[in-house]
Design an enzyme around this catalytic site. Sequence first.
Site, PDB file in Angstrom:
ATOM      1  N   ASP A 419      43.016  62.287  27.838  1.00 22.43           N
ATOM      2  CA  ASP A 419      43.723  62.194  29.108  1.00 22.43           C
ATOM      3  C   ASP A 419      42.684  62.094  30.221  1.00 22.43           C
ATOM      4  OD1 ASP A 419      45.838  62.385  30.998  1.00 22.43           O
ATOM      5  OD2 ASP A 419      45.417  64.516  31.229  1.00 22.43           O
ATOM      6  N   ARG A 801      49.306  54.366  33.119  1.00 22.77           N
ATOM      7  CA  ARG A 801      50.757  54.439  33.300  1.00 22.77           C
ATOM      8  C   ARG A 801      51.465  54.616  31.957  1.00 22.77           C
ATOM      9  NH1 ARG A 801      51.788  56.396  37.755  1.00 22.77           N
ATOM     10  NH2 ARG A 801      53.860  55.537  37.877  1.00 22.77           N
TER      11      ARG A 801
END
Length: 1138
Positions: A419, A801
């Site tokens: 992440d 996204r």
Amino acid sequence: MLCSVPSQFLVSAVSPWCLPAAGSPSGSQGHGRAAGSVSPAGIPRSSRLGGCAGEEKRVGTRTVVVGHRPVSDTEACVAQKFCDNRIVSSKYTLWNFLPKNLFEQFRRIANFYFLIIFLVQVIVDTPTSPVTSGLPLFFVITVTAIKQGYEDWLRHRADNEVNKSNVFVVENAKQVRKESEKIKVGDIVEVKADETFPCDLIFLASSSTDGTCYVTTASLDGESNFKTHYAVRDTTVLCTDEAIDTLTATIECEQPQPDLYKGVSGQSGVAVYTGMETKMALNYQGKSQKRSAVEKSINAFLIVYLCILLGKATVCTTLKYVWQSNPFNDEPWYNEKTKKERETFKVLRMFTDFLSFMVLFNFIIPVSMYVTVEMQKFLGSFFISWDKEMFDEEIQEGALVNTSDLNEELGQVEYVFTDKTGTLTENSMEFIECCIDGHKYKDCLSEVDGFSQTDGPLKYYGKAEKSREELFLRALCLCHTVQIKEADQVDGLMAHPERKYTYISSSPDEIALVKGAEKYGFTFLGLENNFMKIRNQKNETEMYQLLHVLNFDPVRRRMSVIVRTSTGKLLLFCKGADSSIFPRVQQEEIQQTKVHVDRNAMDGYRTLCVAFKELTEKEYDRIDRQLNEAKMALQDREEKMAKVFDDTEADMHLIGATAVEDRLQEQLAETIEALHAAGMKVWVLTGDKMETAKSTCYACRLFQTSTELLELTARTVGESERKEDRLHELLLEYHKKLIQDVPKNRGGLKRSWTLSQEYGLIIDGSTLSLILNPSQDSGSSNYKSIFLQICLKCTAVLCCRMAPLQKAQIVRMVKNTKGSPITLSIGDGANDVSMILEAHVGIGIKGKEGRQASRNSDYAVPKFKHLRKLLLAHGHLYYVRIAHLVQYFFYKNLCFILPQFLYQFFCGFSQQPLYDAAYLTMYNICFTSLPILAYSLLEQHISIDTLTSDPQLYMKVSDNAMLQWRPFLYWTFLGAFEGLVFFFGVYFLFQNSSLEDNGKVFGNWTFGTIVFTVLVFTVTLKLALDTRFWTWMNHFVIWGSLAFYVFFSFFWGGVIWPFLKQQRMYFVFAHMLTSVSTWLAIILLIFISLFPEILLIVLKNIKEKNHQSSRKAPDSLSARPSVRPLLLRTFSDESNVL
């Protein structure tokens, strides 16, 4: 999700999800509903409660009654059933623990096999006692069940902490305290400032007069910046318990779907889902039993040894009946058969003999290995928790091991999926410096001499004019979308009452710029009734009417505001990337600022240019009219708005530029460099915007200056009806560039810094959906295959996204490719849980977004930098240790059973045991277990410092190198060689029938005991030869085990045991050692058995010394430029300031 409002805000309709909550006990694998439920699509900016204006693509709707009050008494109301608000992350219950756990354990080949052997020993008359296999099996099952039961109890305890937490529900115009699990769909819940949402909520009202609420959605999409949401216009005024209790309304919403980024344009209702139908639950990847590559190798080796076992039993059974075909051998005069034996069906006798041989040789299958492996994993995991270098002083916590079953997988990772927000970055921006008219400003403003610093060729400038300095700082205070959250004012009369401000924005960049202006004397005081207030250096308040905001977009890469001063002057302020500002200002103004922008970009700072122009009333009227017309357009609205923006932001004057530092995680770039050097590929999977994520990738050196970026995003694919055709064209173009036109890399999938060109891929969530879920008529079934080939050829991949479920799909796609590469996912938020659970190894960061990820992970670390030592040192050593443990167990058991097999050729295949039952039982449990356990916990064949500093050593054990068939066959042949030496060495010794001074002949139990003694000493000394890192514990268990064997043998044969039917070992060991020949034979056979190993070690050491002297040790990371957290040309490279 966190809400941030002046005091409270009221919401309606609820639902939980099964994700971890902060505060769960350590060691649990968690859950919780912390950190949020309202997705970007969850609250419309302007809507009303009521029925949905049906969307064509909607598959159905559901209705929720607010406050459980029907809209009409006469209206028929069929109550719908929804999930309750309980969360469940545990695996077992009190009732199903025993059967479910036993079922899972007996799925292991060795456990199931020994269960069968135990039953055979109980039912059939076999040569060994059922205790010999039943006791080790019971020990394995018990230890494993206790371990797994304890871990699940921790999960139950963590579930209860969340389910029993207190929330406030409005009932009958009063606040009622309830446990979180008792919230029902339709309840009106009150959430105070800075609290986490207990479930999915719809925003009804706020204590703020304008009905606003600031929310972070970090747990949903990874974005920890505050987003502003507005209450429904009809419910904004319902700010008290009494008022909200009068609300009668229904909410109609679409059926559950996992897409976090679906827009709400045109919808009148707000999505309301319950239980496992919430967005987070639908994006939550269910728990699955992770199995390491080592366990799969063990199963493969077990099958080989099972085949060996079956072969031995078959050979012995066949040869027994061949030997018994001679009547004298079948029934000698001294051992006549009984009547029952004669009448027994021959096939049945052959089958029982086969089973008896299986039992006799069953110790070739090392069931005790599973006990040792379990203990090694469990005890070894403490070394991670105890590692002081992985302790973070800031949070006062160290590493955490939630699952010890995957320790060795840490040494086999090929792909790292990470992440961004909170994992690679600290999400903290800091204003560094600025330049005004070519002058560098880095220090605080001084009224005496300003705050200017000359830089480079601009030394002849003293400083910018005072008016230009103030104009620049006003631009920073006005050109943004920051809002202020203001704390309570201090009581008492003060000339200048001090206030504590909290800036809230969708981007930390804007906050950094506003704080930078405040540092130099201009303070933004907030927006009130469309007037922006700032306090200047003279402590005077200035008011500016905000007329228009020209919002940022990634195509323009700039934003502007139009304001009116108190004197009536109209000003346009604009900030953006240098590439988007320079063409729109006077060309003669560029050079003096460009010097600073280039230098700041090279220093790794995010750069912005600031410009302005003064508008006449006539120009403003024209712009105002054009903007309003574009906003009202029903067709091509975006294009018309873009054209007006483009015309407005022209012929400006450049004032200066800013430099902002995006704080990355400490030692981030160095860590990623080390992972690359170790042969790992790093992919960034984030829910953040492409521009921001791209900037971070440059900053952490995932993308290099020489990296050619390939883009598969909505911008390159387009939004037209031909987007799938365009996607296909791009895929084929990239495939040709990376695969067809590039020669094959010798390094295979391993990362190589010697390639002439590095490629990086950028893809967004919408494009990934097209690839993974193409339309049926698109003819694009091979999209996924082409895309995967492109990804595997790129040195780095950025996926932005991404919905949580898409992150998991990416991980699953890679781990299911040819070769099944080992994957690792690392993240810090609940939105990362799916990919953490999907990967072979899941790492949670104990970050600022709660502990959802760390609770659901296999391992948790405080910072990303700790991944370096976790993988390169701990992972490497764990793999080497357990691989040696596995091979050693098979080796020593083959040494153990091969003499037993050979002995059958000399005892008429009568199933006569070579070893005493006590030796059979204790060989794996006592005599040889502790040395290999200590080795598997403490061995360091290479020092930890060396492993950490030289990442390329990681590749030497990658691809399960130590558990491939070649080393397995080596250990097998070594075990077979030593087994032959043990048996035939002693056999030749016994050719001299008189081994004692008195002429007494040794018997078969002495023969077996000599073999067993050589066996125990040889396999133990073999481990001593393999040990490179000696501690007092190694010495204690190795020499202590040998001493214990000698002591036990004297003790076992020196006492007449009343519970034994036969005293066959009485004084056997003591008598054996009275023979000098026996002593010489034992020493000689041990030396002969170990001689090949000793010879290999000597030759290997000579080779290593020659190799080290012939080369200089290169720096493992020297092939790339020096590590520096560089953020190159951030806004020129389309980084996003907003």
